[in-house]
Every structure is written in structure tokens, then in C-alpha cells.
Scaffold this active site. Structure first.
Site, PDB file in Angstrom:
ATOM      1  N   ASP A 295      36.347  39.454  52.265  1.00 30.24           N
ATOM      2  CA  ASP A 295      36.817  39.087  50.932  1.00 30.24           C
ATOM      3  C   ASP A 295      35.553  38.853  50.109  1.00 30.24           C
ATOM      4  O   ASP A 295      34.831  37.880  50.316  1.00 30.24           O
ATOM      5  CB  ASP A 295      37.660  37.807  51.023  1.00 30.24           C
ATOM      6  CG  ASP A 295      38.045  37.270  49.647  1.00 30.24           C
ATOM      7  OD1 ASP A 295      37.659  37.870  48.624  1.00 30.24           O
ATOM      8  OD2 ASP A 295      38.734  36.227  49.609  1.00 30.24           O
TER       9      ASP A 295
ATOM     10  N   LYS B 222      36.111  38.531  38.303  1.00 30.02           N
ATOM     11  CA  LYS B 222      34.858  37.772  38.177  1.00 30.02           C
ATOM     12  C   LYS B 222      33.670  38.655  37.773  1.00 30.02           C
ATOM     13  O   LYS B 222      32.943  38.325  36.851  1.00 30.02           O
ATOM     14  CB  LYS B 222      34.571  37.034  39.470  1.00 30.02           C
ATOM     15  CG  LYS B 222      35.706  36.045  39.761  1.00 30.02           C
ATOM     16  CD  LYS B 222      35.474  35.247  40.996  1.00 30.02           C
ATOM     17  CE  LYS B 222      36.750  34.595  41.494  1.00 30.02           C
ATOM     18  NZ  LYS B 222      37.353  33.693  40.515  1.00 30.02           N
TER      19      LYS B 222
ATOM     20  N   TRP C 286      38.908  29.352  50.510  1.00 29.83           N
ATOM     21  CA  TRP C 286      39.459  30.715  50.427  1.00 29.83           C
ATOM     22  C   TRP C 286      39.628  31.325  51.797  1.00 29.83           C
ATOM     23  O   TRP C 286      40.608  32.027  52.047  1.00 29.83           O
ATOM     24  CB  TRP C 286      38.627  31.596  49.486  1.00 29.83           C
ATOM     25  CG  TRP C 286      38.842  31.192  48.059  1.00 29.83           C
ATOM     26  CD1 TRP C 286      37.948  30.596  47.225  1.00 29.83           C
ATOM     27  CD2 TRP C 286      40.075  31.294  47.313  1.00 29.83           C
ATOM     28  NE1 TRP C 286      38.548  30.328  46.008  1.00 29.83           N
ATOM     29  CE2 TRP C 286      39.839  30.750  46.037  1.00 29.83           C
ATOM     30  CE3 TRP C 286      41.343  31.780  47.610  1.00 29.83           C
ATOM     31  CZ2 TRP C 286      40.831  30.685  45.048  1.00 29.83           C
ATOM     32  CZ3 TRP C 286      42.337  31.718  46.629  1.00 29.83           C
ATOM     33  CH2 TRP C 286      42.075  31.175  45.372  1.00 29.83           C
TER      34      TRP C 286
END
Ligand code: PMP
Length: 338
Positions: A150, A174, A84
Site C-alpha cells: 500500500d 495525495k 493503515w
């Protein structure tokens, strides 16, 4: 879920579904404001910060962050701890001069070894690498650089001192609610006017001036996230979620550490408390493990296609009882089948 089910048919006795009301209606304005207030309470966000409910996922933030926090020709720094981070880096590289301070995929390099640049507009980190299960345990930098994180997979699962950051972003899917909203918490002074040649839609200030309703928002995901925020507050807030994630992950790592069958490639100090990844030494048993797990009603534990093995996600909705069932299964599998 039951509350959502009820509101889908009839929102608070209005005779209208929660997905039928206009985003401009007083009823939705109330939903939106309450969701923001609850999130602010959960994370103790001061008035120096904006809380935005945007679309485009965390992925759009890979572009919005460099566009808003720097201008063309300027340098921006990124810590690379996995896939990511690398996605964020490659998007930013289209727009700005990206300087990677350190790279590792199974640990977080110590901040003292980072190759820092003297003129960076910000430093971007991925607090939890969802695919590999590498989590940054703390944020040691205190040298004045604007820190951007992030936090898609670990927001609201661990203490967050928002004042240490210029900007934090996360997709809702999530730990907050359905997919379709990304939360951006950004210090007000970092939000500048849009510049000539830049799409207005990618400017934080435009979204803030329009209360995150510059265009039609994803009302459903926003509404459910608000319910989840209230549930989290009721359950004891972030401190309680952190305690549960620590307990849940500790139980699984204990099995891995005591095992001669399971192993993790992530260095112990950086093992994620929300995405536990592991593999089986005898790879030919991987499919059997998944089949037997499914027979025991344990599903969704296959590792990401890029890394294989197994990944157990311990987001806030996952109960300790579910983890106990998995732990029991892992021990039985090793004892009786492997
Ligand atoms: N960052 C991280 C750490 C993620 O885990 C994900 C999604 N799994 C993303 C970014 C991308 O999020 P989205 O799909 O919302 O764009």
C-alpha cells in the site's frame, strides 16, 4: 489548475467540458491511454504488469488484494507498522488466515526478526504510515514471497523498483490528483479468472479486460491525474520528487532535533519523508501553536485525531518555500512564545 480550469469550460476547442465527454469517446480514451503511458514512464513499469485505474479508494484494495491473490483457507502475511496496516489486516482477516509477521507503531522491525510463515500467498506492507509518519526505508525481502505494498501516501515521492513487487496500490488523492481513483499496478500472472461466488467487480482481470472501464470510471480524477503525471515528468520525474521530499523533510527534522520544545516519537531511521509528525513537550501550547501558525497563513498541520500533535504532509504539491515558512515559524515560536 489553470489547465483544468480551461478544459472544464472547453476541452481542446471541442465546445464541450472535459467532464461532459463520454468515457467511451475517442477524446477520453486518449486521456486515459496517455495517463497510463505517463505513469508507466514515471515508474518504469514493464509490460509484465497491468496498470489499473479503479474506484473504491485504497480501502477497497484491502479486500481486493486477498480476494485476488489467495483463496479461502490460505495464509497471507502482513507487516503491521500502524493504523493503515491494521485496517488492511482487519479487512483481510474477514476473508483469509492472516499472519502478522511483526508489529510496531514507531519504527519498522528489522526483517530478520519477522515471524515468517512458510506457506504465505503474499506479504503485505504499508510503505508509509500516513497518520504516524513511519516509513519503510527500503524493501529488504528477496526470498521469493509475492510482495504487496500500500503506497497510498508515498507513491511517486520515492524510487520504486516495481519488479520487486507483485502488486502496488495507491489512492490518487495525495500525490497524483483528486480523490476518486486508486491505481493498482499488478503483475499479469497474479490476475486470475473470477471464481463462483465472487463479485466480478472485485476481480482484477475483469477490470483489465475492460481497460479499467468495466463500469463508468471517475473521468475527472483520471484526467487530472494524467495532467499531474505529465507535470511530474516535466519537473524531473520521481528522482526529482524524491530529492525534494528529502530536502523538505530534512529541514523540519533539523528543527525538531535541535529543539528542546518539539519532539518526535518515531525512531529517526524510520521518520517519514512525506508525513512529518511531531508534538510539543508542553502540551498546553498545542492550541497556541496552531492559532499562531494560522495567523502566519500556515494551515492543515494538525495531527490526525487518533494521535494528536502535528502532522506536516509534504506531498509533491507542497513547495520548498512553504516548508521554509513553516521552519521559520517553528523557530520563532520556540524562541519568542514558548
Ligand atoms: N492507506 C493509506 C496508507 C492511507 O493513507 C489511506 C488514506 N489516507 C488509505 C489507505 C485509505 O485510502 P482511501 O481513503 O483512498 O480508501
Amino acid at each position: 489548475m489553470l489547465e483544468v480550469q480551461r478544459d472544464l469550460l472547453d476541452y481542446q476547442g471541442s465546445g464541450t467540458s472535459v467532464v461532459e465527454i463520454s468515457h467511451r469517446s475517442p477524446a477520453f480514451m486518449d486521456i486515459a491511454q496517455r495517463a497510463e503511458a505517463s505513469l508507466r514512464r514515471l515508474l518504469n513499469v514493464s509490460e509484465d504488469y497491468l496498470v489499473l485505474f479503479l474506484q473504491g479508494g485504497a480501502t477497497l484494495q484491502f479486500a481486493m488484494v486477498p480476494l485476488n491473490l489467495s483463496v479461502q483457507g490460505e495464509t497471507v502475511e502482513y507487516l503491521d507498522t500502524g493504523l493503515w496496516s491494521q485496517k488492511a489486516i482487519s479487512e483481510a482477516s474477514y476473508l483469509r488466515n492472516v499472519h502478522v509477521v511483526a508489529s510496531s507503531t514507531d519504527s519498522v522491525p528489522d526483517a530478520s526478526t519477522w515471524d515468517r510463515s512458510s506457506n504465505s500467498q503474499y506479504l503485505h506492507i504499508t510503505s508509509n504510515e500516513t497518520i504516524s509518519g513511519v516509513q519503510i526505508p527500503d524493501y529488504p525481502l528477496d526470498d521469493g514471497v509475492t510482495l504487496v505494498a500500500d503506497m497510498t501516501s508515498d507513491i511517486l515521492t520515492r524510487h520504486l523498483d516495481i519488479d520487486k513487487f507483485g502488486l502496488v496500490y495507491a489512492g490518487t488523492q495525495k500525490n497524483m490528483g483528486p480523490s476518486g481513483v486508486s491505481i493498482v499496478i499488478v503483475r499479469k500472472d497474479l490476475c486470475r479468472e473470477p471464481r463462483q461466488g465472487e463479485p466480478l467487480y472485485l476481480n482484477y482481470r475483469i477490470h483489465a479486460e475492460n481497460d479499467s472501464m468495466y463500469n463508468t470510471p471517475n473521468t475527472f480524477a483520471w484526467y487530472v491525474s494524467g495532467l499531474v503525471f505529465d507535470w511530474l515528468l516535466y519537473e524531473g520525474g520521481v528522482a526529482e520528487m524524491q530529492r525534494r521530499c528529502e530536502e523538505k523533510s530534512r529541514k523540519i527534522y533539523r528543527v525538531i532535533n535541535d529543539s528542546s520544545l518539539y519532539f518526535s516519537t518515531v525512531e529517526p531511521a524510520f521518520r517519514s519523508k512525506v508525513n512529518v509528525t511531531f508534538s510539543i513537550r508542553d502540551e498546553s501550547l498545542t492550541d497556541k501553536f496552531l492559532t499562531k501558525a494560522a495567523e502566519a497563513n500556515i494551515v492543515n498541520i494538525k495531527g490526525h485525531r487518533k494521535v494528536g500533535g502535528f502532522r506536516v504532509s509534504l506531498y509533491n504539491g507542497v513547495t520548498i518555500e512553504a516548508v521554509d515558512a513553516l521552519v521559520d515559524f517553528m523557530e520563532t515560536f520556540e524562541r519568542e512564545i514558548a
